[in-house]
Design a protein around this motif. Structure first.
Motif, PDB file in Angstrom:
ATOM      1  N   VAL A   8       0.852  -1.186   0.000  1.00 29.67           N
ATOM      2  CA  VAL A   8       0.000   0.000   0.000  1.00 29.67           C
ATOM      3  C   VAL A   8       0.887   1.236   0.000  1.00 29.67           C
ATOM      4  N   CYS A   9       0.619   2.148  -0.926  1.00 27.59           N
ATOM      5  CA  CYS A   9       1.302   3.443  -0.980  1.00 27.59           C
ATOM      6  C   CYS A   9       0.309   4.516  -0.535  1.00 27.59           C
ATOM      7  N   TYR A  10       0.679   5.244   0.511  1.00 27.48           N
ATOM      8  CA  TYR A  10      -0.229   6.248   1.082  1.00 27.48           C
ATOM      9  C   TYR A  10       0.244   7.638   0.701  1.00 27.48           C
ATOM     10  N   ALA A  11      -0.561   8.360  -0.089  1.00 28.64           N
ATOM     11  CA  ALA A  11      -0.174   9.669  -0.616  1.00 28.64           C
ATOM     12  C   ALA A  11      -1.217  10.716  -0.240  1.00 28.64           C
ATOM     13  N   VAL A  12      -0.813  11.665   0.590  1.00 25.96           N
ATOM     14  CA  VAL A  12      -1.685  12.768   0.974  1.00 25.96           C
ATOM     15  C   VAL A  12      -1.450  13.919   0.010  1.00 25.96           C
ATOM     16  N   ASN A  13      -2.474  14.366  -0.655  1.00 23.68           N
ATOM     17  CA  ASN A  13      -2.372  15.515  -1.560  1.00 23.68           C
ATOM     18  C   ASN A  13      -3.631  16.351  -1.495  1.00 23.68           C
ATOM     19  N   TRP A  91      -8.554   2.915   7.920  1.00 22.82           N
ATOM     20  CA  TRP A  91      -8.333   1.732   8.760  1.00 22.82           C
ATOM     21  C   TRP A  91      -8.994   0.492   8.168  1.00 22.82           C
ATOM     22  N   GLN A  92     -10.185   0.682   7.581  1.00 20.63           N
ATOM     23  CA  GLN A  92     -10.902  -0.455   7.007  1.00 20.63           C
ATOM     24  C   GLN A  92     -10.157  -1.007   5.787  1.00 20.63           C
ATOM     25  N   VAL A  93      -9.643  -0.119   4.925  1.00 14.01           N
ATOM     26  CA  VAL A  93      -8.904  -0.569   3.740  1.00 14.01           C
ATOM     27  C   VAL A  93      -7.653  -1.338   4.153  1.00 14.01           C
ATOM     28  N   LEU A  94      -6.880  -0.785   5.076  1.00 13.69           N
ATOM     29  CA  LEU A  94      -5.644  -1.441   5.500  1.00 13.69           C
ATOM     30  C   LEU A  94      -5.924  -2.736   6.249  1.00 13.69           C
ATOM     31  N   PRO A  99      -1.694  -5.384   4.011  1.00 13.98           N
ATOM     32  CA  PRO A  99      -0.466  -5.301   3.203  1.00 13.98           C
ATOM     33  C   PRO A  99       0.733  -5.904   3.930  1.00 13.98           C
ATOM     34  N   ASP A 100       1.727  -6.282   3.147  1.00 10.41           N
ATOM     35  CA  ASP A 100       3.017  -6.706   3.691  1.00 10.41           C
ATOM     36  C   ASP A 100       3.933  -5.500   3.899  1.00 10.41           C
ATOM     37  N   LEU A 101       3.701  -4.436   3.124  1.00  8.54           N
ATOM     38  CA  LEU A 101       4.528  -3.236   3.201  1.00  8.54           C
ATOM     39  C   LEU A 101       3.646  -2.012   3.006  1.00  8.54           C
ATOM     40  N   LEU A 102       3.814  -1.024   3.889  1.00  5.87           N
ATOM     41  CA  LEU A 102       3.147   0.270   3.763  1.00  5.87           C
ATOM     42  C   LEU A 102       4.213   1.325   3.511  1.00  5.87           C
ATOM     43  N   VAL A 103       4.029   2.112   2.438  1.00  3.32           N
ATOM     44  CA  VAL A 103       4.966   3.188   2.101  1.00  3.32           C
ATOM     45  C   VAL A 103       4.211   4.511   2.185  1.00  3.32           C
ATOM     46  N   VAL A 104       4.730   5.441   2.974  1.00  2.15           N
ATOM     47  CA  VAL A 104       4.097   6.740   3.207  1.00  2.15           C
ATOM     48  C   VAL A 104       5.055   7.837   2.770  1.00  2.15           C
ATOM     49  N   PHE A 112      -3.759  14.232   9.183  1.00  6.54           N
ATOM     50  CA  PHE A 112      -4.355  14.666  10.454  1.00  6.54           C
ATOM     51  C   PHE A 112      -4.180  13.592  11.526  1.00  6.54           C
ATOM     52  N   ASN A 113      -2.975  12.997  11.535  1.00  5.03           N
ATOM     53  CA  ASN A 113      -2.595  11.973  12.527  1.00  5.03           C
ATOM     54  C   ASN A 113      -3.440  10.705  12.423  1.00  5.03           C
ATOM     55  N   GLU A 114      -3.958  10.438  11.247  1.00  9.88           N
ATOM     56  CA  GLU A 114      -4.822   9.274  11.064  1.00  9.88           C
ATOM     57  C   GLU A 114      -4.051   7.959  11.020  1.00  9.88           C
ATOM     58  N   LEU A 115      -2.707   8.031  10.859  1.00 13.95           N
ATOM     59  CA  LEU A 115      -1.930   6.797  10.735  1.00 13.95           C
ATOM     60  C   LEU A 115      -1.413   6.258  12.067  1.00 13.95           C
ATOM     61  N   PHE A 116      -1.481   7.036  13.124  1.00 14.17           N
ATOM     62  CA  PHE A 116      -0.921   6.584  14.394  1.00 14.17           C
ATOM     63  C   PHE A 116      -1.514   5.251  14.851  1.00 14.17           C
ATOM     64  N   GLN A 117      -2.794   5.068  14.641  1.00 20.98           N
ATOM     65  CA  GLN A 117      -3.456   3.868  15.150  1.00 20.98           C
ATOM     66  C   GLN A 117      -3.126   2.613  14.352  1.00 20.98           C
ATOM     67  N   ILE A 118      -2.455   2.750  13.213  1.00 22.54           N
ATOM     68  CA  ILE A 118      -2.169   1.559  12.399  1.00 22.54           C
ATOM     69  C   ILE A 118      -0.673   1.326  12.194  1.00 22.54           C
ATOM     70  N   LEU A 119       0.184   2.273  12.627  1.00 24.80           N
ATOM     71  CA  LEU A 119       1.614   2.123  12.390  1.00 24.80           C
ATOM     72  C   LEU A 119       2.269   1.052  13.253  1.00 24.80           C
ATOM     73  N   ASP A 120       1.529   0.512  14.216  1.00 22.65           N
ATOM     74  CA  ASP A 120       2.049  -0.627  14.977  1.00 22.65           C
ATOM     75  C   ASP A 120       1.494  -1.941  14.439  1.00 22.65           C
ATOM     76  N   GLY A 121       0.953  -1.914  13.220  1.00 19.46           N
ATOM     77  CA  GLY A 121       0.375  -3.100  12.606  1.00 19.46           C
ATOM     78  C   GLY A 121       1.421  -4.128  12.215  1.00 19.46           C
ATOM     79  N   PRO A 122       0.987  -5.346  11.898  1.00 21.67           N
ATOM     80  CA  PRO A 122       1.908  -6.462  11.596  1.00 21.67           C
ATOM     81  C   PRO A 122       2.411  -6.450  10.153  1.00 21.67           C
TER      82      PRO A 122
END
Length: 421
Positions: A8-13, A91-94, A99-104, A112-122
């Motif tokens: 998953v590639c996460y791009a904020v624009n 959160w639902q998509v991830l 994913p095996d790899l998340l690239v941000v 808006f700090n939406e990734l904090f809750q998922i950055l400790d994911g497996p």
């Protein structure tokens, strides 16, 4: 060996295309390397807020989209409700895709700090650490999020690398500036000018106000065209950008482009006027185009600092006042002077001799593959070879994953240019 099947590639624009363009360039190389090492192509998914998802589709990437904060503001939508809905969607998509790899890119905690809750994911996590304004980098949430990534890939030269604050132990991998267009993808000078209909002997000037999403884009583009369209022997190539929503301009010596691949024409350009965004500036530098640059005000991107650094190195000229039409014409004359052109071209090419996208991709894959595997892939997948292979279309993944590893096994990897076959 860790296997990568889903990425998953996460791009904020919002008002630009910088993050998604840079991520696409890196994702293409990640996909090539993983296909080569694994023998099959990974599933790559973009999760983004860009309003130009057509650019992703044109480049063969699937995208799941949330609205940009720019569009939310334009529609007077409740910001708190927007954040609540967006977080739930992300959160639902991830959680479903797993994913095996998340690239941000650029914003480690998200918009808006939406990734904090998922950055400790497996899953493994890689961050493209583009330089941001110091006041933005000093935010506690920025440093806290950086500590949650396995790899920090820096799309800058070592001397321009940002500083990680507050005890961030993850080492920085400096990869050089990354752009979405390689030299091998561009047209030669004669073909570019012929496609644009530039008469022989005329000068070709590229004009742009960035990706088109800036609220001042239409006014600035119209002002530039008005100031320069009467200059004898000057043909204008206007790069409006995929996010441009203003009125299109026309004229006998003007070519309008709102597509994402306008950089393919840069070898045919004699000079350029552009906003100082990361992607366009470095594309111009890669192709050695003498450039006049002006700064747009952005939340995190310090365009003025980027332009000043280039000007100090003799690689570009800064436009101080975009509204001064007379001064603008004089700067264009200066940029078209043969002596000044040689100086600017040399400075640009010295500043950016190569595209760092492949190096950035390899850095992000160091948490998944060992040095020997990545070295083997880098040795075999040279840029000239990739440029030829991509013309196979969908068959390119078969070439990368099945034919090439057998032709050049790791035990005797060497560049194809010197291979006896």
């Amino acid at each position: 060996m860790a296997q990568l099947k889903r990425i998953v590639c996460y791009a904020v624009n919002g008002s630009g295309l910088g993050h998604v363009t840079r991520l696409m360039a890196v994702a293409r190389w990640i996909k090539r390397y993983v296909t080569f090492i694994e023998g099959r192509a990974p599933e790559v998914l973009f999760l983004t807020s860009t309003e130009a998802t057509n650019v992703l589709a044109q480049n063969g990437f699937l995208a799941y989209k949330i609205p940009s904060k720019t569009l939310v503001k334009q529609n007077d939508f409740d910001p708190l409700e927007y954040r609540r809905l967006s977080k739930a969607f992300i959160w639902q998509v991830l959680g479903t895709f797993r994913p095996d790899l998340l690239v941000v890119d650029t914003f480690p905690a998200g918009s808006f700090n939406e990734l904090f809750q998922i950055l400790d994911g497996p899953f493994r996590k890689g961050f493209i650490f583009r330089h941001v304004k110091p006041e933005f980098a000093r935010r506690p949430t920025f440093s806290a999020a950086l500590r949650l990534y396995d790899v920090l890939a820096v799309p800058h030269r070592p001397e321009a690398a940002p500083v990680a604050h507050d005890g961030v132990a993850t080492p920085l991998c400096c990869c050089g500036e990354v752009v979405g267009f390689d030299r091998h993808d561009a047209l030669d000078r004669e073909t570019a000018r012929a496609e644009l209909g530039v008469p022989e002997g005329d000068k070709l000037l590229y004009v742009s106000a960035g990706g088109g999403g800036d609220p001042e884009s239409e006014r600035i583009v119209r002002h530039f065209v008005s100031a320069l369209e009467s200059v004898e022997g000057l043909h204008l190539l206007v790069g409006a950008g995929p996010l441009y929503r203003g009125r299109q301009l026309g004229g006998p010596r003007l070519t309008w482009s709102s597509g994402p691949n306008v950089a393919r024409y840069f070898p045919g350009c004699d000079a350029a006027i552009s906003a100082g965004g990361y992607n366009t500036v470095h594309e111009l530098m890669l192709f050695g185009v003498p450039s006049l640059l002006f700064a747009q005000e952005k939340i995190a991107d310090d365009q003025a600092a980027r332009i000043d650094a280039l000007a100090a190195l003799g690689a570009a000229i800064r436009i101080r006042d975009v509204d001064d039409g007379l001064a603008l014409r004089r700067l264009v004359e200066r940029a078209l002077d043969p002596t000044e052109q040689r100086r600017l071209r040399q400075g640009a090419r010295a500043y950016m001799p190569t595209n760092g996208a492949a190096r950035c991709a390899r850095a992000l894959l160091t948490s998944s593959y060992d040095e020997r595997q990545l070295g083997w892939a880098a040795e075999c997948l040279s840029e000239p070879l990739v440029a030829q292979a991509e013309r196979l279309g969908s068959a390119a993944s078969v070439f990368y994953g099945q034919w090439l590893p057998r032709l050049l096994p790791a035990a005797r990897a060497e560049g194809l240019e010197s291979h006896p076959r």
